[in-house]
Design a protein around this motif. Structure first.
Motif: not given
Length: 541
Positions: A5-22
């Motif tokens: 579950f924490y791995f999924v949360l980390a993945s969600i956060f990384i995806v958000m950081l990668v795309g948030i400035s798009q």
């Protein structure tokens, strides 16, 4: 399971950081908050929010201050403006998990609740654009969690922390922050049959809440006494009762009709279970509290004439917890139906992705689109036909994976279709290109208010208002006349000469919209400009 579950949360956060400035800032709400935060960061004045050089006291300053902090750390760009939205989403998911684990005394139920919450469309929408809503929801949710810890774990410190966090929530959006928490606590008292006996800690906590909530308002009203009427009449009474002034009036049934649509496809199996399989359910005090709280929030907010869909965002963490509690009870009997629902939902997602590629108005990177479709198909095939994982794992892998894919598709789609999303970054880039060798020029925004123009082009923006109410500015609270350098009100005939002089200067740029062109009587002054079209907007240069 917790590590996964924490791995999924980390993945969600990384995806958000990668795309948030798009994608550029969108008008009008996101650009407004971003620009006010920018001016706050530049001035280091966290008490007086300003937009386009004029005081903007429509909301308390916490959202602007959070945005300003993002700029201080990451610079004046889209990533700095939106970074803390990604943090807000991560905190919300953690809080939902912690609440589910604490209240149901089951780690798995907490994980179910967090993953259900992540897949609600309204949740994603709230963290992809900068407004007050995501931050307000985070502080409301954290306040409720603290109250639960104080009740269930008998930790008085969390009671005070809950009141303090609720006070900060008030400084994000005003009195509306109190409603979801108050309704939840009332429903909690009724469902658990707990007597209402305020302790000294409750009284002290309320005093702390009132002190934090009132702090900014007291400071600002002591400095500008005429703001008191503005806060009470314009920002509380008129927004609640006379929504027509803000173009937000909706019928009573508005939330009742649209709220279920914003948590699809989960709505379908849960409505089925609640109606057809209710005999298998045990409505514990936890489920009763959550169910009554959701209904209370819907009904109370429906009574207000002013309605925007994000006003009921605090409903959805409670709804996710309710869904998870129900799902845990019927897991062994109805998981096939849940899984079938999400298989259908995933198939619809694939069809929508293919259909979007066929719409000529949208622009795509073709190779990325092909890879994305291949990824969707492979992911769907694996979790449906190949894996030997449990049906619960398959269900949440499908739902969470589908949502992550949606996010990635959006992050690819946004920068290629900025004008369709009401981001005017392409026209600002065009203006900078046209005037790259010119320093002293003005950008005249005619009869519209475009805070994104100032964000991308700096303090050279002059807003000219004529007949459009959206471009009007409230200058009652200005102490000097510096604001007149960036604002011209043509309702005053004395301002026409200054407007004419700006039009005569060929180094200046004019931004207009098709529906509100320059008046015919002054059109002769723009004959020497060339025109570039950006959708229904025009750049005269």
């Amino acid at each position: 399971m917790t590590k996964k579950f924490y791995f999924v949360l980390a993945s969600i956060f990384i995806v958000m950081l990668v795309g948030i400035s798009q994608g550029g800032l969108t008008e009008s709400s996101e650009a407004r908050y971003a620009e006010i935060g920018r001016e706050m960061a530049l001035s280091n004045d966290f008490l007086h929010p300003r937009m386009l050089g004029i005081g903007h006291y429509h909301k308390p300053p916490v959202t602007y201050a959070i945005t300003a902090l993002g700029y201080k750390v990451f610079g004046f760009n889209e990533f700095g403006a939106r970074f803390f939205l990604a943090v807000a989403l991560l905190l919300q998911l953690l809080l939902v998990y912690k609440m589910g684990k604490l209240w149901f005394e089951d780690r798995k139920t907490g994980i179910f609740a967090a993953l259900i919450y992540f897949t609600f469309p309204i949740v994603l929408a709230s963290v992809l654009n900068l407004t007050t809503d995501a931050y307000l929801n985070t502080f409301i949710l954290s306040s409720i969690y603290c109250f639960l810890v104080a009740k269930l774990k008998k930790k008085k410190g969390f009671l005070y922390l809950g009141y303090a966090l609720l006070g900060i929530a008030f400084l994000i959006k005003g009195p509306v922050a109190f409603l979801p928490v108050a309704l939840f606590m009332i429903c909690y008292k009724i469902s658990t049959k707990e007597p209402i006996k305020p302790s000294k800690h409750t009284v002290l906590g309320i005093l702390l809440l009132l002190g934090i909530s009132a702090s900014w308002f007291i400071a600002i009203v002591l400095e500008k006494p005429n703001l008191l009427d503005h806060f009470i009449e314009d920002q509380i009474v008129k927004r609640s009762v006379d929504a027509s002034q803000f173009k937000r009036s909706k019928p009573f049934w508005y939330y009742l009709a649209f709220a279920p649509l914003l948590c699809l496809p989960w709505t379908v199996p849960f409505v089925y279970v609640l109606i057809a399989k209710r005999k298998r359910l045990t409505f514990t005090p936890q489920l009763k509290t959550l169910g009554f709280s959701c209904l209370a929030i819907l009904l109370v907010f429906s009574l207000f004439s002013s309605k925007l869909i994000f006003y009921i965002l605090p409903l959805y963490p409670l709804l996710a917890l309710f869904f998870a509690g129900v799902y845990k009870q019927v897991l062994e009997h109805e998981k096939n139906y849940f899984l079938l629902t999400y298989k259908v939902g995933f198939g619809i997602l694939t069809g929508m992705a293919i259909e979007l590629l066929c719409i000529p108005t949208f622009e795509y990177k073709i190779w990325f689109s092909i890879l994305a479709l291949a990824a969707i198909g492979s992911y769907f095939y694996w979790w449906n036909f190949k894996t030997k994982a449990s049906k619960s794992t398959r269900l949440f892998a499908l739902s969470t994976g589908a949502t992550l894919i949606l996010l990635l598709l959006y992050f690819s789609f946004a920068p290629q279709n900025e004008l369709l999303l009401r981001s005017f970054k392409p026209q600002y880039a065009f203006i900078e290109k046209q005037r790259k060798d010119t320093k002293d020029y003005k950008v005249i925004v005619y009869d519209y208010r475009l805070p994104s123009a100032a964000f991308y082009l700096g303090d050279r923006i002059v807003t000219v208002t004529n007949t459009n109410y959206e471009s009007l500015r409230d200058t009652r609270f200005e102490r000097d006349s510096s604001w007149t350098q960036s604002y011209i009100d043509l309702r005053d005939p004395n301002n026409y000469e200054r407007f004419k002089s700006l039009l005569k200067d060929s180094t200046n740029i004019i931004i207009t919209k098709d529906r509100r062109p320059i008046p015919d009587s002054l059109e002769y002054l723009t004959k020497h400009f060339e025109v570039e079209a950006f959708g229904d907007w025009r750049v005269h240069y």
